[in-house]
Motif scaffolding. Structure first.
Motif, PDB file in Angstrom:
ATOM      1  N   ALA A   1       0.793  -1.285  -0.074  1.00 31.80           N
ATOM      2  CA  ALA A   1      -0.042   0.039  -0.159  1.00 31.80           C
ATOM      3  C   ALA A   1       1.003   1.275  -0.040  1.00 31.80           C
ATOM      4  O   ALA A   1       2.028   1.283   0.710  1.00 31.80           O
ATOM      5  CB  ALA A   1      -1.000   0.072   1.088  1.00 31.80           C
ATOM      6  N   PHE A   2       0.267   2.206  -0.708  1.00 32.78           N
ATOM      7  CA  PHE A   2       1.185   3.486  -0.689  1.00 32.78           C
ATOM      8  C   PHE A   2       0.205   4.452  -0.297  1.00 32.78           C
ATOM      9  O   PHE A   2      -0.995   4.384  -0.564  1.00 32.78           O
ATOM     10  CB  PHE A   2       1.376   3.835  -2.462  1.00 32.78           C
ATOM     11  N   TRP A   3       0.861   5.541   0.273  1.00 31.46           N
ATOM     12  CA  TRP A   3       0.020   6.769   0.764  1.00 31.46           C
ATOM     13  C   TRP A   3       0.402   8.034   0.229  1.00 31.46           C
ATOM     14  O   TRP A   3       1.765   8.285  -0.054  1.00 31.46           O
ATOM     15  CB  TRP A   3       0.260   6.515   2.443  1.00 31.46           C
ATOM     16  N   CYS A   4      -0.649   8.894   0.120  1.00 33.63           N
ATOM     17  CA  CYS A   4      -0.405  10.115  -0.595  1.00 33.63           C
ATOM     18  C   CYS A   4      -1.212  11.205   0.327  1.00 33.63           C
ATOM     19  O   CYS A   4      -2.524  11.020   0.417  1.00 33.63           O
ATOM     20  CB  CYS A   4      -0.821  10.155  -1.958  1.00 33.63           C
ATOM     21  N   ASN A   5      -0.580  12.189   0.526  1.00 29.46           N
ATOM     22  CA  ASN A   5      -1.272  13.527   1.294  1.00 29.46           C
ATOM     23  C   ASN A   5      -1.075  14.626   0.079  1.00 29.46           C
ATOM     24  O   ASN A   5      -0.062  15.066   0.023  1.00 29.46           O
ATOM     25  CB  ASN A   5      -0.727  13.766   2.753  1.00 29.46           C
ATOM     26  N   PRO A   6      -2.148  15.079  -0.465  1.00 27.32           N
ATOM     27  CA  PRO A   6      -2.078  16.342  -1.430  1.00 27.32           C
ATOM     28  C   PRO A   6      -1.867  17.485  -0.716  1.00 27.32           C
ATOM     29  O   PRO A   6      -1.833  17.700   0.383  1.00 27.32           O
ATOM     30  CB  PRO A   6      -3.489  16.152  -1.977  1.00 27.32           C
ATOM     31  N   ILE A   7      -1.443  18.547  -1.676  1.00 27.17           N
ATOM     32  CA  ILE A   7      -1.434  19.922  -0.945  1.00 27.17           C
ATOM     33  C   ILE A   7      -2.683  20.469  -0.513  1.00 27.17           C
ATOM     34  O   ILE A   7      -3.839  20.032  -1.226  1.00 27.17           O
ATOM     35  CB  ILE A   7      -1.058  20.893  -2.182  1.00 27.17           C
ATOM     36  N   SER A   8      -2.596  21.098   0.753  1.00 26.83           N
ATOM     37  CA  SER A   8      -3.952  21.624   1.400  1.00 26.83           C
ATOM     38  C   SER A   8      -4.629  22.308   0.344  1.00 26.83           C
ATOM     39  O   SER A   8      -4.388  23.327  -0.221  1.00 26.83           O
ATOM     40  CB  SER A   8      -3.420  22.322   2.556  1.00 26.83           C
ATOM     41  N   GLY A   9      -6.061  21.988   0.323  1.00 24.83           N
ATOM     42  CA  GLY A   9      -6.970  22.598  -0.448  1.00 24.83           C
ATOM     43  C   GLY A   9      -7.035  22.102  -1.984  1.00 24.83           C
ATOM     44  O   GLY A   9      -7.905  22.657  -2.526  1.00 24.83           O
ATOM     45  N   HIS A  10      -6.191  21.221  -2.232  1.00 22.85           N
ATOM     46  CA  HIS A  10      -6.358  20.507  -3.603  1.00 22.85           C
ATOM     47  C   HIS A  10      -7.515  19.734  -3.832  1.00 22.85           C
ATOM     48  O   HIS A  10      -7.406  18.500  -3.046  1.00 22.85           O
ATOM     49  CB  HIS A  10      -4.996  20.209  -4.174  1.00 22.85           C
ATOM     50  N   ALA A  11      -8.316  19.699  -4.495  1.00 24.02           N
ATOM     51  CA  ALA A  11      -9.738  18.934  -4.607  1.00 24.02           C
ATOM     52  C   ALA A  11      -9.375  17.760  -5.484  1.00 24.02           C
ATOM     53  O   ALA A  11      -9.779  16.618  -5.191  1.00 24.02           O
ATOM     54  CB  ALA A  11     -10.844  19.578  -5.065  1.00 24.02           C
ATOM     55  N   THR A  12      -8.460  17.855  -6.323  1.00 21.62           N
ATOM     56  CA  THR A  12      -8.189  16.677  -7.368  1.00 21.62           C
ATOM     57  C   THR A  12      -6.904  15.855  -7.185  1.00 21.62           C
ATOM     58  O   THR A  12      -5.746  16.634  -6.768  1.00 21.62           O
ATOM     59  CB  THR A  12      -8.167  17.255  -8.886  1.00 21.62           C
ATOM     60  N   LEU A  13      -6.979  14.592  -7.122  1.00 23.81           N
ATOM     61  CA  LEU A  13      -5.619  13.955  -6.832  1.00 23.81           C
ATOM     62  C   LEU A  13      -5.451  12.898  -7.937  1.00 23.81           C
ATOM     63  O   LEU A  13      -6.597  12.262  -8.271  1.00 23.81           O
ATOM     64  CB  LEU A  13      -5.871  13.219  -5.257  1.00 23.81           C
ATOM     65  N   TYR A  14      -4.288  12.711  -8.394  1.00 26.29           N
ATOM     66  CA  TYR A  14      -4.042  11.492  -9.440  1.00 26.29           C
ATOM     67  C   TYR A  14      -3.018  10.687  -8.945  1.00 26.29           C
ATOM     68  O   TYR A  14      -1.889  10.931  -8.071  1.00 26.29           O
ATOM     69  CB  TYR A  14      -3.356  12.160 -10.660  1.00 26.29           C
ATOM     70  N   TRP A  15      -3.346   9.260  -9.271  1.00 22.91           N
ATOM     71  CA  TRP A  15      -2.027   8.391  -9.341  1.00 22.91           C
ATOM     72  C   TRP A  15      -1.700   7.924 -10.443  1.00 22.91           C
ATOM     73  O   TRP A  15      -2.516   7.746 -11.438  1.00 22.91           O
ATOM     74  CB  TRP A  15      -2.528   7.150  -8.345  1.00 22.91           C
TER      75      TRP A  15
END
Lengths: 119, 115
Positions: free
Chosen positions: B20-34
């Protein structure tokens, strides 16, 4: 489907010289964005420069500039006064400009060009 | 402003194991991509989230890959069971939903080696 082609797997340039990286793309859309990303050994993709397809003027960012030929679907990157820190993989990428809600805004990447900078 | 965070940076597993991999996006960014980046290739989108909903997962091998983004913030990508061809760098990126052209900011990636 859109495709992005980078035909130069590797390029080499001497420090302080100028080098041009090539990119061609295929799309049936008229409105889109093109990008050049730099990926150093640390793996983090860094945006170098961006071009909006509706703009005729070529984008420039300090030592980096592009030659955007929309009719030929060509988007090359010119690096002037090359520095050792410019050594990295460079990726050309395409993104649709469609604004339909819920539509994916994914980037389509080419296979990359490895740039070496020599003394 | 903190960038996109990913962990772990490296992972080595045997085939048929899970990871398993974990990602924390930039605060306030609604869209996340892998994205998956196989050696010698450009990144390829696996899945895109807008808040906690899936926008595009057409390239995700759903028989072995899964991803979630609970509460619309951080995200987890899982592979079970892993195959040799899953060896790659897994990149997470995030973007705002406003401000043309929704510039994507990338994390440092996780290098996965399957033996």
């Amino acid at each position: 489907a859109q495709t992005v082609t980078q035909s130069q797997p590797e390029m080499s340039v001497q420090e302080a010289e100028t080098v041009t990286l090539s990119c061609t793309y295929d799309t049936s859309e008229s409105d889109y964005y093109l990008f050049w990303y730099k990926q150093p050994p640390s793996r983090q993709m860094i945006l170098v420069i961006r071009q909006e397809a509706y703009k005729q003027q070529n984008a420039t960012e300090n030592r980096f500039s592009v030659n955007f030929q929309k009719a030929a679907k060509s988007f090359s990157l010119k690096i002037s006064d090359s520095q050792l820190g410019d050594a990295a993989m460079y990726f050309c990428a395409y993104r649709s400009a469609r604004k339909v809600p819920g539509t994916a805004s994914k980037l389509t990447f080419g296979t990359g060009t490895r740039l070496q900078v020599t003394l | 402003e903190a960038g996109v965070a990913q962990s772990p940076r490296y992972k080595i597993i045997e085939k048929r194991q899970s990871v398993a991999f974990w990602c924390n996006p930039i605060s306030g960014h609604a869209t996340l991509y892998w994205y998956q980046q196989i050696l010698g290739q450009g990144p390829k989108l696996l899945i895109q989230f807008q808040n906690n909903g899936v926008v595009d997962d057409s390239q995700l091998p759903k028989d072995r890959f899964s991803a979630e983004r609970l509460k619309g913030v951080d995200s987890t990508l899982k592979i079970q069971p892993a195959k040799l061809e899953d060896s790659a760098v897994y990149l997470c990126a995030s973007s705002l939903d406003r401000g043309v052209p929704y510039e994507q900011y990338f994390g440092p990636g996780t290098r996965l080696t399957v033996t």
